[in-house]
Design a protein around this motif. Structure first.
Motif, mmCIF file in Angstrom:
data_model
loop_
_atom_site.group_PDB
_atom_site.id
_atom_site.type_symbol
_atom_site.label_atom_id
_atom_site.label_comp_id
_atom_site.label_asym_id
_atom_site.label_seq_id
_atom_site.Cartn_x
_atom_site.Cartn_y
_atom_site.Cartn_z
ATOM 1 N N ARG A 71 -1.048 -3.724 -7.339
ATOM 2 C CA ARG A 71 -0.437 -3.408 -8.625
ATOM 3 C C ARG A 71 -0.587 -1.942 -9.017
ATOM 4 N NH1 ARG A 71 3.354 -6.290 -11.445
ATOM 5 N NH2 ARG A 71 3.061 -8.479 -11.031
ATOM 6 N N LEU A 72 -1.671 -1.278 -8.616
ATOM 7 C CA LEU A 72 -1.798 0.144 -8.939
ATOM 8 C C LEU A 72 -0.745 0.955 -8.191
ATOM 9 C CD1 LEU A 72 -5.622 0.881 -9.164
ATOM 10 C CD2 LEU A 72 -3.981 0.413 -10.982
ATOM 11 N N GLY A 73 -0.487 0.588 -6.943
ATOM 12 C CA GLY A 73 0.587 1.238 -6.186
ATOM 13 C C GLY A 73 1.939 0.979 -6.818
ATOM 14 N N TRP A 74 2.162 -0.269 -7.240
ATOM 15 C CA TRP A 74 3.414 -0.627 -7.894
ATOM 16 C C TRP A 74 3.578 0.169 -9.196
ATOM 17 C CZ3 TRP A 74 4.203 -2.753 -12.728
ATOM 18 C CH2 TRP A 74 5.513 -3.161 -12.991
ATOM 19 N N ALA A 75 2.510 0.242 -9.998
ATOM 20 C CA ALA A 75 2.586 0.915 -11.296
ATOM 21 C C ALA A 75 2.887 2.400 -11.155
ATOM 22 C CB ALA A 75 1.287 0.703 -12.070
ATOM 23 N N LYS A 117 0.864 -1.171 0.000
ATOM 24 C CA LYS A 117 0.000 0.000 0.000
ATOM 25 C C LYS A 117 0.903 1.224 0.000
ATOM 26 C CE LYS A 117 -4.050 1.929 2.190
ATOM 27 N NZ LYS A 117 -5.060 1.764 3.225
ATOM 28 N N ILE A 118 0.685 2.099 -0.965
ATOM 29 C CA ILE A 118 1.512 3.297 -1.049
ATOM 30 C C ILE A 118 0.631 4.540 -1.042
ATOM 31 C CG2 ILE A 118 3.325 2.103 -2.336
ATOM 32 C CD1 ILE A 118 1.671 4.655 -4.259
ATOM 33 N N THR A 174 4.387 3.833 -8.717
ATOM 34 C CA THR A 174 5.764 3.922 -8.224
ATOM 35 C C THR A 174 6.751 3.772 -9.378
ATOM 36 O OG1 THR A 174 5.119 3.039 -6.067
ATOM 37 C CG2 THR A 174 7.446 2.901 -6.645
ATOM 38 N N GLN A 175 6.519 2.816 -10.266
ATOM 39 C CA GLN A 175 7.390 2.615 -11.429
ATOM 40 C C GLN A 175 7.384 3.847 -12.334
ATOM 41 O OE1 GLN A 175 9.363 -0.247 -11.701
ATOM 42 N NE2 GLN A 175 8.524 -0.410 -9.651
ATOM 43 N N LEU A 176 6.214 4.418 -12.556
ATOM 44 C CA LEU A 176 6.112 5.619 -13.389
ATOM 45 C C LEU A 176 6.847 6.795 -12.759
ATOM 46 C CD1 LEU A 176 2.366 5.250 -14.363
ATOM 47 C CD2 LEU A 176 4.281 5.256 -15.981
ATOM 48 N N ALA A 177 6.701 6.971 -11.450
ATOM 49 C CA ALA A 177 7.375 8.081 -10.766
ATOM 50 C C ALA A 177 8.887 7.905 -10.802
ATOM 51 C CB ALA A 177 6.878 8.191 -9.325
ATOM 52 N N GLU A 178 9.366 6.680 -10.602
ATOM 53 C CA GLU A 178 10.807 6.414 -10.632
ATOM 54 C C GLU A 178 11.398 6.607 -12.025
ATOM 55 O OE1 GLU A 178 11.386 2.493 -9.066
ATOM 56 O OE2 GLU A 178 11.052 3.133 -7.005
ATOM 57 N N ALA A 179 10.634 6.288 -13.060
ATOM 58 C CA ALA A 179 11.127 6.396 -14.436
ATOM 59 C C ALA A 179 11.249 7.849 -14.897
ATOM 60 C CB ALA A 179 10.210 5.628 -15.379
ATOM 61 N N GLY A 180 10.442 8.731 -14.321
ATOM 62 C CA GLY A 180 10.505 10.131 -14.703
ATOM 63 C C GLY A 180 10.083 10.356 -16.144
#
Length: 94
Positions: free
Chosen positions: A21-25, A2-3, A27-33
């Motif tokens: 998975r929505l939290g994971w997704a 949970k994020i 997070t991945q988008l934010a990290e990728a910039g």
């Protein structure tokens, strides 16, 4: 998992608590910039579904279609979060 995602939109911020998975997704988008993610660079079973659900929650995500070569040439999507985001972990369950 949970994020908490705080999205810094044009003149305001919005905070979402996301599970699984929505939290994971997000997070991945934010990290990728600004370079974004593709299903090839960040494998997941249903990127298009996660993006659809996040957009329904008001998360601004751009889809850029790109060509690819190889045995099965065609097009693939690159997803880019179009705002700044702060991500924090609220809970981790195994």
């Amino acid at each position: 998992m949970k994020i908490r995602a705080t999205l810094h939109l044009s003149e305001q911020s919005r905070t979402l608590d996301l599970n699984g998975r929505l939290g994971w997704a997000v997070t991945q988008l934010a990290e990728a910039g600004p370079k974004g993610v593709t299903p090839i660079t960040r494998p997941a079973p249903r990127w298009s579904g996660y993006v659809f659900d996040l957009r329904e929650l008001g998360v601004p995500i751009e889809t850029i279609m790109e060509p690819h070569e190889g045995s099965y040439p065609g097009m693939h999507a690159r997803y880019v979060l179009t705002c700044e985001a702060e991500i924090s972990l609220l809970d981790w369950e195994v």
